[in-house]
Design an enzyme around this catalytic site. Sequence first.
Site, PDB file in Angstrom:
ATOM      1  N   ASP A  37       0.177  -0.349   4.996  1.00  0.00           N
ATOM      2  CA  ASP A  37      -0.490   0.928   5.293  1.00  0.00           C
ATOM      3  C   ASP A  37      -1.760   1.027   4.447  1.00  0.00           C
ATOM      4  OD1 ASP A  37      -1.041   3.506   6.098  1.00  0.00           O
ATOM      5  OD2 ASP A  37       0.477   4.446   4.817  1.00  0.00           O
ATOM      6  N   ASP A  40       1.057  -1.967  -4.723  1.00  0.00           N
ATOM      7  CA  ASP A  40      -0.122  -1.091  -4.675  1.00  0.00           C
ATOM      8  C   ASP A  40      -1.069  -1.511  -5.800  1.00  0.00           C
ATOM      9  OD1 ASP A  40      -0.511   1.896  -3.182  1.00  0.00           O
ATOM     10  OD2 ASP A  40      -1.792   1.563  -4.934  1.00  0.00           O
ATOM     11  N   PHE A  97       0.867  -1.180   0.000  1.00  0.00           N
ATOM     12  CA  PHE A  97       0.000   0.000   0.000  1.00  0.00           C
ATOM     13  C   PHE A  97       0.909   1.237   0.000  1.00  0.00           C
ATOM     14  CE2 PHE A  97      -2.185  -3.411   2.263  1.00  0.00           C
ATOM     15  CZ  PHE A  97      -3.419  -3.479   1.636  1.00  0.00           C
ATOM     16  N   CYS A 112      -5.461   3.621   9.413  1.00  0.00           N
ATOM     17  CA  CYS A 112      -5.986   4.995   9.453  1.00  0.00           C
ATOM     18  C   CYS A 112      -7.484   4.981   9.732  1.00  0.00           C
ATOM     19  CB  CYS A 112      -5.659   5.740   8.164  1.00  0.00           C
ATOM     20  SG  CYS A 112      -6.345   4.966   6.706  1.00  0.00           S
TER      21      CYS A 112
HETATM   22  N1  SAH Z   1       1.874   4.265   2.536  1.00  0.00           N
HETATM   23  C1  SAH Z   1       1.486   5.433   1.778  1.00  0.00           C
HETATM   24  C2  SAH Z   1       0.028   5.774   1.884  1.00  0.00           C
HETATM   25  C3  SAH Z   1      -0.909   4.642   1.566  1.00  0.00           C
HETATM   26  S1  SAH Z   1      -2.490   5.135   1.087  1.00  0.00           S
HETATM   27  C4  SAH Z   1       2.356   6.604   2.201  1.00  0.00           C
HETATM   28  O1  SAH Z   1       3.213   6.440   3.087  1.00  0.00           O
HETATM   29  O2  SAH Z   1       2.198   7.676   1.628  1.00  0.00           O
HETATM   30  C5  SAH Z   1      -3.219   3.641   0.642  1.00  0.00           C
HETATM   31  C6  SAH Z   1      -2.756   3.067  -0.672  1.00  0.00           C
HETATM   32  O3  SAH Z   1      -3.360   1.793  -0.804  1.00  0.00           O
HETATM   33  C7  SAH Z   1      -3.146   3.835  -1.919  1.00  0.00           C
HETATM   34  O4  SAH Z   1      -2.007   4.093  -2.679  1.00  0.00           O
HETATM   35  C8  SAH Z   1      -4.092   2.901  -2.699  1.00  0.00           C
HETATM   36  O5  SAH Z   1      -3.873   2.922  -4.114  1.00  0.00           O
HETATM   37  C9  SAH Z   1      -3.685   1.570  -2.160  1.00  0.00           C
HETATM   38  N2  SAH Z   1      -4.720   0.528  -2.163  1.00  0.00           N
HETATM   39  C10 SAH Z   1      -6.013   0.625  -1.807  1.00  0.00           C
HETATM   40  N3  SAH Z   1      -6.607  -0.596  -1.836  1.00  0.00           N
HETATM   41  C11 SAH Z   1      -5.660  -1.473  -2.213  1.00  0.00           C
HETATM   42  C12 SAH Z   1      -5.633  -2.877  -2.414  1.00  0.00           C
HETATM   43  N4  SAH Z   1      -6.725  -3.624  -2.199  1.00  0.00           N
HETATM   44  N5  SAH Z   1      -4.486  -3.443  -2.788  1.00  0.00           N
HETATM   45  C13 SAH Z   1      -3.380  -2.703  -2.990  1.00  0.00           C
HETATM   46  N6  SAH Z   1      -3.335  -1.375  -2.811  1.00  0.00           N
HETATM   47  C14 SAH Z   1      -4.453  -0.767  -2.428  1.00  0.00           C
END
Ligand code: SAH
Length: 401
Positions: free
Chosen positions: A303, A254, A232, A343
């Site tokens: 995350d 991601d 993520f 979050c």
């Molecule tokens: N770790 C990042 C923030 C993560 S935000 C930082 O430090 O800035 C959450 C992320 O999860 C987003 O980029 C979104 O595209 C991704 N996401 C959401 N659902 C997902 C899934 N099922 N599998 C993979 N990625 C996902």
Amino acid sequence: MPDSFQKLRLKRGEERRIRAGHLWVFSNEVDVKATPLTELAPGADTEVTDFKGNVLGYATVSPNSLICARLYSREARHLDEDFLALRLAKALALRERLFASASDQPFYRLVHAEGDMLPGLVVDRFGDHLTVQLTTLGMDMRTEALRAALHKIVQPRSILWDNTVSLRSLEGLALDRQEEGPCPDTLDVPENGCCFTVSMSEGQKTGWYYDQRPNRALMQRFARGKSVLDAFCYAGGFGVNAGRGGASSVVFADASKRALAMARHNLQLNAPDTACETLEGDAFETLKQLRDAGRRFDIVSIDPPAFIKRRKDHKEGLAAYRRLNLLAMSLVQEGGLFFTSSCSQLLQTEELRSCTSHAASRLGLHPRLLYTGFQGQDHPVHCAMPETAYLKCLVCTCEKF
Ligand code: SAH
């Protein structure tokens, strides 16, 4: 002046939470016989009183919302340009103190809604550029006053009015996005000695997740010589900090192709010697494939987006956190580190901890918690409002004993 406020009276006993410092009134707490919600002007400044008529504070109302009033002041003030400017100046002064000696200045969350006594307003600052989100009717109706106040206090070159947050629909507000001034397509965001190029036009949230800054700093500290999985990853926040700290390799995962392109670019920019791999797709699937392929990492970070958005999602959301934590922890090399974030405001820190202990016991590991992190200080928590505290990040060692 006080006479120009419309009135909202609470039922007997319903004033306690507000007297204790909370800023919200729920519609079932209103004495609708004395002050029918249907007769209140939506968005207008309102004097909130207890059942005896003692003043509790001043709020804007959203008569059709579950949260029908949000206090912005204990004193008889109108929420106008002057008042907004005053509150913005306070918010700015706090950030200037917080970042006085940091190179990340002035890149931060400038206004964290109720955490800055400005319900319905979130402002992220990227140097001379601002991204603004308005989530209540009261704040939305004051867009012009807010624009003037922002220009007075911050003098931005551009403002992106990013009113695409789904919370707006609860207040009956339309979703839209407007650019004012020369809004850049991409911006360079400094953080913990790194520089992130992020897309403003195609980015997520307000373009950058400032809230994880202190937790990513810890990743930087632990990463020397390590293999890291950043699941993520968005634009590479955790993995790039790891690269900057000397990680030998980073795997980004991601669901978004664009996010992965940004992550790869940012790692190259900050740590060109760190090996990089990107995995696109649903992280649950990606993690399973990595596990089945026997891949292990010295450090794993997860995350995810909030799995629990409403109370009724709690059970299902908690189960998803459990599954994800188990999968992710199974990828940590014996003796490695596990970073797990949530979050979801509705997931307690203790519950996230229970997800890690549950995973560890299934894997025959003894997890030891080294660190409990929260959202950065530019997202201040209003102590009387648990709703303003949402992010947690736990770091544990995973060892067999
Ligand atoms: N770790 C990042 C923030 C993560 S935000 C930082 O430090 O800035 C959450 C992320 O999860 C987003 O980029 C979104 O595209 C991704 N996401 C959401 N659902 C997902 C899934 N099922 N599998 C993979 N990625 C996902």
